[in-house]
Design a protein around this motif. Structure first.
Motif, short mmCIF file in Angstrom:
data_model
loop_
_atom_site.label_atom_id
_atom_site.label_comp_id
_atom_site.label_asym_id
_atom_site.label_seq_id
_atom_site.Cartn_x
_atom_site.Cartn_y
_atom_site.Cartn_z
N THR A 183 0.86 -1.19 0.00
CA THR A 183 0.00 0.00 0.00
C THR A 183 0.89 1.24 0.00
O THR A 183 2.06 1.16 0.34
CB THR A 183 -0.90 0.06 1.26
OG1 THR A 183 -0.06 0.03 2.41
CG2 THR A 183 -1.88 -1.09 1.32
N PRO B 136 -4.35 -6.05 0.92
CA PRO B 136 -4.64 -4.61 1.07
C PRO B 136 -4.55 -3.84 -0.24
O PRO B 136 -5.28 -2.88 -0.45
CB PRO B 136 -3.55 -4.14 2.05
CG PRO B 136 -3.16 -5.36 2.80
CD PRO B 136 -3.31 -6.51 1.85
N ILE C 45 -7.91 -4.41 -1.86
CA ILE C 45 -9.05 -3.87 -1.11
C ILE C 45 -8.98 -2.34 -0.95
O ILE C 45 -9.97 -1.66 -1.10
CB ILE C 45 -9.10 -4.51 0.32
CG1 ILE C 45 -9.18 -6.02 0.21
CG2 ILE C 45 -10.25 -3.93 1.13
CD1 ILE C 45 -10.48 -6.55 -0.28
N ARG C 46 -7.78 -1.84 -0.63
CA ARG C 46 -7.70 -0.45 -0.20
C ARG C 46 -7.37 0.55 -1.30
O ARG C 46 -7.48 1.75 -1.10
CB ARG C 46 -6.63 -0.31 0.90
CG ARG C 46 -6.96 -1.08 2.14
CD ARG C 46 -5.97 -0.75 3.27
NE ARG C 46 -6.12 -1.68 4.37
CZ ARG C 46 -7.09 -1.62 5.27
NH1 ARG C 46 -7.99 -0.66 5.19
NH2 ARG C 46 -7.17 -2.50 6.25
N SER C 47 -6.88 0.07 -2.45
CA SER C 47 -6.50 1.03 -3.50
C SER C 47 -7.73 1.83 -3.95
O SER C 47 -8.87 1.36 -3.87
CB SER C 47 -5.90 0.27 -4.68
OG SER C 47 -6.77 -0.73 -5.14
N ASP C 48 -7.45 3.05 -4.45
CA ASP C 48 -8.55 3.87 -4.96
C ASP C 48 -9.11 3.29 -6.24
O ASP C 48 -10.29 3.45 -6.54
CB ASP C 48 -8.05 5.30 -5.22
CG ASP C 48 -7.62 5.98 -3.93
OD1 ASP C 48 -8.47 6.12 -3.03
OD2 ASP C 48 -6.43 6.36 -3.81
N ARG D 137 -14.22 -5.19 -3.26
CA ARG D 137 -13.92 -3.76 -3.13
C ARG D 137 -15.18 -2.94 -2.82
O ARG D 137 -15.14 -1.71 -2.85
CB ARG D 137 -13.28 -3.24 -4.42
CG ARG D 137 -11.85 -3.73 -4.59
CD ARG D 137 -11.29 -3.35 -5.94
NE ARG D 137 -11.36 -1.93 -6.26
CZ ARG D 137 -10.61 -0.99 -5.70
NH1 ARG D 137 -9.72 -1.32 -4.78
NH2 ARG D 137 -10.74 0.27 -6.04
N ARG E 134 -16.13 -0.20 -5.31
CA ARG E 134 -15.24 0.92 -5.69
C ARG E 134 -14.62 0.59 -7.04
O ARG E 134 -14.60 -0.56 -7.44
CB ARG E 134 -14.20 1.15 -4.59
CG ARG E 134 -14.88 1.81 -3.37
CD ARG E 134 -14.13 1.64 -2.10
NE ARG E 134 -12.88 2.36 -2.14
CZ ARG E 134 -11.70 1.81 -1.87
NH1 ARG E 134 -11.62 0.53 -1.56
NH2 ARG E 134 -10.62 2.52 -1.89
#
Lengths: 228, 218
Positions: free
Chosen positions: B125, B152, B155-158, B186, B189
């Protein structure tokens, strides 16, 4: 012990911790080239490399500049002079550049933390009055944080040792336990270096020809994990 | 003051800072190829671009971009990762920040600086002190179970980019399934599919970046 005094030891740990962003993770200070060419192959070699760096470069140059920058932390002209001495005493481009990049990385973090003098120092670099070598930046910022000279020197020496040992582990020339053994065995040498009288700035010097040559060769190496 | 001068000024009169976009993902997922596709598309829309590369062992990615003819070589700065691709984009991104600052100072007209991570794994990340926005690139060749692994990066990337959709059928990877499961894990997103060889999905990706990063209408 006053509240301020109680917090200083914790601040020392914070600011000398490898988790403090300083860019040091990207530097091997010549070790990568020596490992890749089979000149550093075992724990004893790493210890010898560390010793050369500590005695023949850090103690006689970086430490001297750090101590005088710590003393003259509010004198821009003298800081500029000390910075120039560091620049001219660093023969290879990658050693010179590494020192400036680490200084800039440290300064960038302290600007974000709002450390006193960080913004003035940063402006001095932007305007070309300073190169921003790491011992100058360390001396000024750690003085601004109220660390005494001995504490600042200890932190800088600790940073050098952990940075080189960490690079050696990542280069697979020693294991993590070796790194801690070398670190422990090396502490008396660090203490001895810190007990030596501090040279005048004009006497500051370094003599690490093998490391300087390794750094020059590193500039042309195709396979490189580190910036120097 | 001409248009270019105007673009380099913010409304407060100070010099603008280019948006910083992280591009992470596993080795070989096509991060550099994606940048090679993005640059001409962005440039054709009048967007000024520079790149910081984090090569793991060589300067391969930096040299590839510098020699690509797509971007002026001095707009590409390499940063060596010291064998720690995670660390220099997350725990200690100071050298990447310094490189981006240097590009910004040298080219005040920049709109976007891409920061390409060295090839890493699904746990990678970006520090939000380093980037304003980050995308994570996976490829169908790694298998269609990658979204289910829920790292991560996924899941967390824009923005999640599923690259190399052209090779999916040849390696037994169900591209539709990857897309469906990526969208689910996601929580809807953005997830986009791309094929850099045939430039499929690139326009949509640039539209997404312009909308999310430059805050302008496409």
């Amino acid at each position: 012990m006053t509240e301020d005094n109680k917090i200083i030891p914790l601040m020392l740990l914070q600011h000398s911790d490898s988790a403090f962003p300083s860019g040091s993770v990207s530097f091997s200070w010549g070790l990568e080239t020596l490992v890749n060419r089979g000149m550093v192959t075992k724990a004893d070699d790493v210890q010898a490399f560390l010793n050369a760096h500590l005695i023949a470069r850090w103690a006689s140059l970086d430490r001297v500049i750090l101590v005088h920058a710590h003393q003259s932390w509010s004198d821009p002209d003298r800081l500029s002079w000390l910075d120039t001495l560091t620049e001219v005493q660093s023969l290879s481009a990658e050693q010179r550049q590494g020192s400036k990049l680490m200084g800039a990385a440290m300064l960038q973090m302290h600007c974000k933390l709002g450390t006193k003098t960080a913004r003035e120092l940063s402006a001095g670099i932007s305007k070309g009055r300073l190169y921003g070598h790491v011992p100058v930046v360390q001396g000024v910022l750690w003085r601004a944080l109220n660390f005494d000279s001995y504490q600042a020197q200890s932190m800088a020496a600790h940073g050098l040792v952990t940075s080189i040992l960490s690079a050696a582990v990542r280069l697979s020339v020693i294991g993590h336990a070796d790194a801690q053994r070398i670190h422990s065995a090396f502490l008396p040498a660090v203490v001895a270096a810190l007990q030596e009288p501090v040279l005048e700035p004009e006497e500051a010097h370094s003599f690490t020809p093998q490391i300087e040559i390794a750094s020059m060769m590193h500039e042309m190496d195709e396979m490189r994990l580190f910036m120097n | 003051m001409n248009d270019k001068d105007l673009r380099t000024q913010t409304t407060s009169g100070s010099q603008k800072s280019a948006a910083r976009v992280g591009i992470g993902g596993p080795v070989g997922s096509g991060k550099t190829a994606l940048i090679e596709c993005l640059i001409p598309d962005l440039v054709s829309r009048g967007i000024e671009v520079a790149v910081v590369t984090n090569d793991l062992v060589t300067k391969e990615d930096a040299k590839r971009l510098q020699n690509s003819g797509l971007i002026s070589p001095d707009r590409v700065l390499p940063v060596e990762a010291g064998a720690c691709p995670h660390t220099i984009i997350r725990e200690d991104p100071s050298l990447n920040i310094a490189a981006a600052d240097n590009l910004n100072a040298s080219f005040p007209e920049l709109d976007v600086i891409f920061i390409e991570s060295g090839g890493d794994n699904l746990a990678s990340t970006f520090s939000l002190d380093l980037v304003d926005y980050w995308m994570f690139v996976i490829d169908t060749g790694a298998g269609d179970d990658i979204p289910r692994k829920k790292g991560p990066g996924i899941i967390r990337s824009d923005l999640l980019v599923v690259n190399k959709i052209d090779i999916g059928p040849y390696v037994g990877a169900n591209v539709d399934l990857i897309k469906q499961e990526a969208v689910e894990v996601r929580n809807h997103r953005p997830t986009l599919l791309t094929d850099c060889k045939r430039k499929i999905g690139i326009d949509a990706l640039v539209d997404q970046l312009i909308q999310d990063v430059l805050f302008t209408d496409v």
